[in-house]
Enzyme design. Structure first.
Site, mmCIF file in Angstrom:
data_model
loop_
_atom_site.group_PDB
_atom_site.id
_atom_site.type_symbol
_atom_site.label_atom_id
_atom_site.label_comp_id
_atom_site.label_asym_id
_atom_site.label_seq_id
_atom_site.Cartn_x
_atom_site.Cartn_y
_atom_site.Cartn_z
ATOM 1 N N SER A 161 13.002 -0.973 18.544
ATOM 2 C CA SER A 161 14.384 -1.312 18.888
ATOM 3 C C SER A 161 15.112 -1.762 17.629
ATOM 4 O O SER A 161 14.496 -2.256 16.682
ATOM 5 C CB SER A 161 14.390 -2.458 19.913
ATOM 6 O OG SER A 161 15.678 -3.006 20.067
ATOM 7 N N TYR A 187 11.478 -11.291 20.930
ATOM 8 C CA TYR A 187 11.595 -9.850 21.156
ATOM 9 C C TYR A 187 11.670 -9.113 19.815
ATOM 10 O O TYR A 187 10.994 -8.100 19.618
ATOM 11 C CB TYR A 187 12.839 -9.554 21.989
ATOM 12 C CG TYR A 187 13.026 -8.092 22.329
ATOM 13 C CD1 TYR A 187 12.106 -7.423 23.127
ATOM 14 C CD2 TYR A 187 14.136 -7.387 21.864
ATOM 15 C CE1 TYR A 187 12.284 -6.083 23.454
ATOM 16 C CE2 TYR A 187 14.326 -6.054 22.181
ATOM 17 C CZ TYR A 187 13.393 -5.401 22.970
ATOM 18 O OH TYR A 187 13.577 -4.073 23.281
#
Length: 314
Positions: A161, A187
């Site tokens: 990501s 994350y």
């Protein structure tokens, strides 16, 4: 030494997985897609099945997996779509999946993930996002190494990501034992770990014919954002600018995964990071695209591999 040539393709952010896969035949090839029953995992699996692959959906929710498999078979005509249980945060589940696998594996798509979760720990005390997004996939891929090696020319796809830009892997405190927990930092480091895995896996496994690459699929509204409120999305839009939040359809979101997994343009290519169906440029400060230098650092990649082996052996 000259830097390797950056990979470009005829495709773009608007391309769909089906467009990327057009003309490719995976008949006789076997693929595993983790998280294949939701979000871009469904479209990745559907596209692979549509070009002839035997696809196994590795999922936590078997009922959802069976429903998805039946729907993929109905839309593609491919009845070689299987479902197997896999909980990446559960070491026993990963071990069982690996033990049950028989024969070669040509394509492993490490697609499943959890995003911006509230602070949660596995029974081992591991931070959930790192445990799921990295350690679970690491255990899966290393456990399936023999199957990948026996396939000849196997590929591993590591879905990362742009959030990797939020944090390197903080080796001194990966699991937030001493620093305050922050969901996006957790994350971010797990997504950096996804890229570093691709770097080191390619380095270690190239002689086995295995390559691994990482990618940013783009922003897609899926169940991945179940912990992200509209207010939080508004905050992120204000922070990053509206251009960073152009939503893709699931079909567009799966395109870069399918490209990395199937395109002949990537034969023998590994250890790189792709976005919008092309190899990413180096990250430029003030932007939300490109790849951070720390995510491609071979020393950090080797350190993460060793740390992952040590953690899973503990």
């Amino acid at each position: 030494m000259n830097a390797p040539q950056r990979i470009s393709t005829p495709f773009s952010a608007e391309s769909t997985a089906a467009e990327v896969a057009a003309g490719i035949d995976l008949t006789g090839r076997r693929a595993v897609v983790t998280g294949g029953a939701s979000g871009i995992g469904v479209e990745t699996a559907r596209t692979l099945a549509g070009i002839g692959a035997e696809v196994t959906l590795a999922v936590r929710d078997l009922a959802a997996g069976e429903q998805t498999a039946n729907e993929i078979t109905a839309t593609t005509g491919n009845d070689r779509v299987h479902v197997a249980p896999l909980d990446l945060a559960d070491r026993a589940s990963v071990t069982a999946f690996v033990a049950a696998w028989d024969g070669p594996l040509h394509l492993l798509v490490n697609n499943a993930g959890v995003m911006a979760a509230p602070e949660t720990r596995t029974p081992e005390g591991w931070e959930l996002q790192f445990a799921t997004n990295h350690l679970g996939h690491f255990a899966l891929a290393t456990g399936l190494h023999r199957a990948l090696a026996s396939a000849g020319g196997a590929r591993v796809v590591s879905v990362s990501s742009s959030a990797h830009l939020r944090s390197p892997v903080v080796f001194d405190d990966i699991h937030f034992a001493r620093r305050p927990y922050e969901p996006w930092a957790a994350y971010g480091q797990s997504k950096t770990a996804n890229v570093l895995f691709a770097v080191e896996a390619t380095s270690r496994w190239a002689d086995d014919g295995i390559t691994a690459n990482a990618l940013m699929p783009g922003g897609i509204r899926t169940n991945l954002q179940r912990y992200v409120s509209e207010a939080e999305l508004d905050r992120l839009r204000a922070e990053a600018g509206p251009s960073a939040f152009v939503w893709k359809t699931p079909e567009q979101g799966a395109a870069t995964s399918v490209l990395v997994g199937t395109s002949p343009l990537l034969d023998g290519i590994g250890g790189r990071y792709f976005e919008d169906c092309a190899e990413a440029e180096p990250h430029r400060p003030g932007t939300r695209n490109g790849v951070a230098a720390y995510a491609l650092d071979p020393e950090a990649a080797a350190r993460l591999w060793a740390e992952s082996v040590r953690t899973l052996a503990g």
